[in-house]
Design a protein around this motif. Sequence first.
Motif, PDB file in Angstrom:
ATOM      1  N   PRO A  40     -16.617   8.374 -32.110  1.00  0.00           N
ATOM      2  CA  PRO A  40     -16.836   9.643 -31.418  1.00  0.00           C
ATOM      3  C   PRO A  40     -15.550  10.431 -31.193  1.00  0.00           C
ATOM      4  CG  PRO A  40     -18.010   7.873 -30.297  1.00  0.00           C
ATOM      5  CD  PRO A  40     -17.167   7.238 -31.365  1.00  0.00           C
ATOM      6  N   ASP A  41     -14.422   9.741 -31.035  1.00  0.00           N
ATOM      7  CA  ASP A  41     -13.147  10.432 -30.813  1.00  0.00           C
ATOM      8  C   ASP A  41     -12.671  11.173 -32.064  1.00  0.00           C
ATOM      9  OD1 ASP A  41     -13.060   9.539 -28.194  1.00  0.00           O
ATOM     10  OD2 ASP A  41     -11.856   7.768 -28.693  1.00  0.00           O
ATOM     11  N   ALA A  42     -13.132  10.745 -33.242  1.00  0.00           N
ATOM     12  CA  ALA A  42     -12.721  11.384 -34.499  1.00  0.00           C
ATOM     13  C   ALA A  42     -13.605  12.575 -34.848  1.00  0.00           C
ATOM     14  CB  ALA A  42     -12.752  10.369 -35.633  1.00  0.00           C
ATOM     15  N   GLY A  43     -14.744  12.697 -34.190  1.00  0.00           N
ATOM     16  CA  GLY A  43     -15.664  13.795 -34.479  1.00  0.00           C
ATOM     17  C   GLY A  43     -16.707  13.391 -35.513  1.00  0.00           C
ATOM     18  N   GLU A  44     -17.718  14.214 -35.650  1.00  0.00           N
ATOM     19  CA  GLU A  44     -18.839  13.878 -36.526  1.00  0.00           C
ATOM     20  C   GLU A  44     -18.538  14.096 -38.003  1.00  0.00           C
ATOM     21  OE1 GLU A  44     -21.417  17.987 -36.346  1.00  0.00           O
ATOM     22  OE2 GLU A  44     -21.854  16.431 -34.880  1.00  0.00           O
ATOM     23  N   ASP A  45     -17.447  14.766 -38.323  1.00  0.00           N
ATOM     24  CA  ASP A  45     -17.125  15.048 -39.718  1.00  0.00           C
ATOM     25  C   ASP A  45     -16.165  14.036 -40.335  1.00  0.00           C
ATOM     26  OD1 ASP A  45     -18.788  17.288 -39.930  1.00  0.00           O
ATOM     27  OD2 ASP A  45     -17.277  18.572 -39.018  1.00  0.00           O
ATOM     28  N   VAL A  46     -15.871  12.964 -39.609  1.00  0.00           N
ATOM     29  CA  VAL A  46     -15.035  11.889 -40.123  1.00  0.00           C
ATOM     30  C   VAL A  46     -15.804  10.584 -39.960  1.00  0.00           C
ATOM     31  CG1 VAL A  46     -12.870  10.616 -39.829  1.00  0.00           C
ATOM     32  CG2 VAL A  46     -12.913  13.092 -39.513  1.00  0.00           C
ATOM     33  N   ALA A  47     -15.758   9.750 -40.996  1.00  0.00           N
ATOM     34  CA  ALA A  47     -16.434   8.458 -40.943  1.00  0.00           C
ATOM     35  C   ALA A  47     -15.657   7.464 -41.796  1.00  0.00           C
ATOM     36  CB  ALA A  47     -17.872   8.588 -41.450  1.00  0.00           C
ATOM     37  N   TRP A  48     -16.053   6.208 -41.705  1.00  0.00           N
ATOM     38  CA  TRP A  48     -15.451   5.156 -42.513  1.00  0.00           C
ATOM     39  C   TRP A  48     -16.564   4.494 -43.308  1.00  0.00           C
ATOM     40  CZ3 TRP A  48     -13.789   6.873 -37.977  1.00  0.00           C
ATOM     41  CH2 TRP A  48     -12.423   7.124 -37.832  1.00  0.00           C
ATOM     42  N   LEU A  49     -16.316   4.307 -44.592  1.00  0.00           N
ATOM     43  CA  LEU A  49     -17.250   3.619 -45.475  1.00  0.00           C
ATOM     44  C   LEU A  49     -16.726   2.196 -45.618  1.00  0.00           C
ATOM     45  CD1 LEU A  49     -19.782   3.984 -47.273  1.00  0.00           C
ATOM     46  CD2 LEU A  49     -18.214   4.488 -49.162  1.00  0.00           C
ATOM     47  N   GLN A  50     -17.288   1.305 -44.815  1.00  0.00           N
ATOM     48  CA  GLN A  50     -16.814  -0.072 -44.737  1.00  0.00           C
ATOM     49  C   GLN A  50     -17.648  -0.969 -45.638  1.00  0.00           C
ATOM     50  OE1 GLN A  50     -14.236  -1.796 -42.902  1.00  0.00           O
ATOM     51  NE2 GLN A  50     -14.942  -3.367 -44.327  1.00  0.00           N
ATOM     52  N   SER A  51     -16.971  -1.690 -46.537  1.00  0.00           N
ATOM     53  CA  SER A  51     -17.669  -2.656 -47.375  1.00  0.00           C
ATOM     54  C   SER A  51     -18.197  -3.793 -46.510  1.00  0.00           C
ATOM     55  CB  SER A  51     -16.723  -3.220 -48.437  1.00  0.00           C
ATOM     56  OG  SER A  51     -17.323  -4.311 -49.100  1.00  0.00           O
ATOM     57  N   LEU A  52     -19.419  -4.205 -46.780  1.00  0.00           N
ATOM     58  CA  LEU A  52     -19.994  -5.353 -46.081  1.00  0.00           C
ATOM     59  C   LEU A  52     -19.762  -6.636 -46.872  1.00  0.00           C
ATOM     60  CD1 LEU A  52     -23.318  -3.729 -44.849  1.00  0.00           C
ATOM     61  CD2 LEU A  52     -21.151  -3.992 -43.614  1.00  0.00           C
ATOM     62  N   GLU A  53     -19.109  -6.500 -48.014  1.00  0.00           N
ATOM     63  CA  GLU A  53     -18.834  -7.653 -48.876  1.00  0.00           C
ATOM     64  C   GLU A  53     -17.359  -8.040 -48.882  1.00  0.00           C
ATOM     65  OE1 GLU A  53     -22.090  -6.729 -52.313  1.00  0.00           O
ATOM     66  OE2 GLU A  53     -20.527  -5.244 -51.908  1.00  0.00           O
ATOM     67  N   PRO A  55     -14.009  -7.531 -46.344  1.00  0.00           N
ATOM     68  CA  PRO A  55     -13.500  -7.006 -45.073  1.00  0.00           C
ATOM     69  C   PRO A  55     -12.331  -6.038 -45.209  1.00  0.00           C
ATOM     70  CG  PRO A  55     -13.801  -9.384 -44.953  1.00  0.00           C
ATOM     71  CD  PRO A  55     -14.024  -8.993 -46.382  1.00  0.00           C
ATOM     72  N   ASP A  56     -11.525  -6.175 -46.269  1.00  0.00           N
ATOM     73  CA  ASP A  56     -10.348  -5.319 -46.439  1.00  0.00           C
ATOM     74  C   ASP A  56     -10.648  -3.996 -47.132  1.00  0.00           C
ATOM     75  OD1 ASP A  56      -8.733  -7.191 -45.210  1.00  0.00           O
ATOM     76  OD2 ASP A  56      -8.065  -8.101 -47.089  1.00  0.00           O
ATOM     77  N   LEU A  57     -11.878  -3.782 -47.548  1.00  0.00           N
ATOM     78  CA  LEU A  57     -12.226  -2.571 -48.294  1.00  0.00           C
ATOM     79  C   LEU A  57     -12.920  -1.556 -47.384  1.00  0.00           C
ATOM     80  CD1 LEU A  57     -12.290  -1.082 -50.982  1.00  0.00           C
ATOM     81  CD2 LEU A  57     -14.427  -2.270 -51.508  1.00  0.00           C
ATOM     82  N   CYS A  58     -12.220  -0.451 -47.134  1.00  0.00           N
ATOM     83  CA  CYS A  58     -12.752   0.585 -46.250  1.00  0.00           C
ATOM     84  C   CYS A  58     -12.172   1.927 -46.683  1.00  0.00           C
ATOM     85  CB  CYS A  58     -12.362   0.280 -44.808  1.00  0.00           C
ATOM     86  SG  CYS A  58     -13.083   1.392 -43.598  1.00  0.00           S
ATOM     87  N   PHE A  59     -13.029   2.930 -46.824  1.00  0.00           N
ATOM     88  CA  PHE A  59     -12.619   4.263 -47.238  1.00  0.00           C
ATOM     89  C   PHE A  59     -12.791   5.231 -46.076  1.00  0.00           C
ATOM     90  CE2 PHE A  59     -14.298   2.109 -50.972  1.00  0.00           C
ATOM     91  CZ  PHE A  59     -13.275   2.279 -51.889  1.00  0.00           C
ATOM     92  N   VAL A  60     -11.856   6.152 -45.937  1.00  0.00           N
ATOM     93  CA  VAL A  60     -11.989   7.222 -44.956  1.00  0.00           C
ATOM     94  C   VAL A  60     -12.795   8.329 -45.622  1.00  0.00           C
ATOM     95  CG1 VAL A  60     -10.793   8.920 -43.538  1.00  0.00           C
ATOM     96  CG2 VAL A  60      -9.775   6.643 -43.889  1.00  0.00           C
ATOM     97  N   LEU A  61     -13.829   8.807 -44.948  1.00  0.00           N
ATOM     98  CA  LEU A  61     -14.676   9.878 -45.451  1.00  0.00           C
ATOM     99  C   LEU A  61     -14.541  11.113 -44.571  1.00  0.00           C
ATOM    100  CD1 LEU A  61     -18.031   7.959 -46.124  1.00  0.00           C
ATOM    101  CD2 LEU A  61     -16.217   8.494 -47.768  1.00  0.00           C
ATOM    102  N   VAL A  62     -14.597  12.267 -45.223  1.00  0.00           N
ATOM    103  CA  VAL A  62     -14.621  13.548 -44.521  1.00  0.00           C
ATOM    104  C   VAL A  62     -15.849  14.289 -45.020  1.00  0.00           C
ATOM    105  CG1 VAL A  62     -13.422  15.741 -44.165  1.00  0.00           C
ATOM    106  CG2 VAL A  62     -12.107  13.620 -44.299  1.00  0.00           C
ATOM    107  N   SER A  63     -16.625  14.822 -44.109  1.00  0.00           N
ATOM    108  CA  SER A  63     -17.826  15.552 -44.501  1.00  0.00           C
ATOM    109  C   SER A  63     -17.460  16.801 -45.284  1.00  0.00           C
ATOM    110  CB  SER A  63     -18.631  15.945 -43.262  1.00  0.00           C
ATOM    111  OG  SER A  63     -19.711  16.770 -43.630  1.00  0.00           O
TER     112      SER A  63
END
Length: 143
Positions: A40-53, A55-63
């Motif tokens: 919530p502190d980053a706002g609704e236009d920022v998210a993280w695409l976290q691999s469930l397979e 743990p070290d794989l995560c992408f920063v997403l911007v709407s």
Amino acid sequence: MKYQTRDFGEIEVETRQMLNFRQPVFGFDDYTRYAVLHDPDAGEDVAWLQSLEEPDLCFVLVSARVLSAAYEPGLPPELDKVIGEGEHECWLIAVIHEEFQKSTINLKSPVLINWKTGFGAQVILEGDYPVRHPLVTEAEGTC
């Protein structure tokens, strides 16, 4: 379910947050299960695409909503076959630089998500879109 991540530690992921990528993120063909995480502190236009397979794989997403109306890419006609018919969200993978002003987003290969089906895909768009578009404009200091 609980998953271990590099950046967020142990997280609880609800089924509605999980996605299966029918067209994986380019260069990461072995990973197809992800969760979209929001802060919530980053706002609704920022998210993280976290691999469930992995743990070290995560992408920063911007709407894609943060861009002007000039970014209206023609999506591939086969998209509905890949992620299902209906509404989808368009996200852009960001590369966050140590000097934030140098951070970029990939306009050429957006990540498309259909929450109704639970499918996602990264696609390569036709047209002349940059892979490294500035996230922050120098004149305004904003996205």
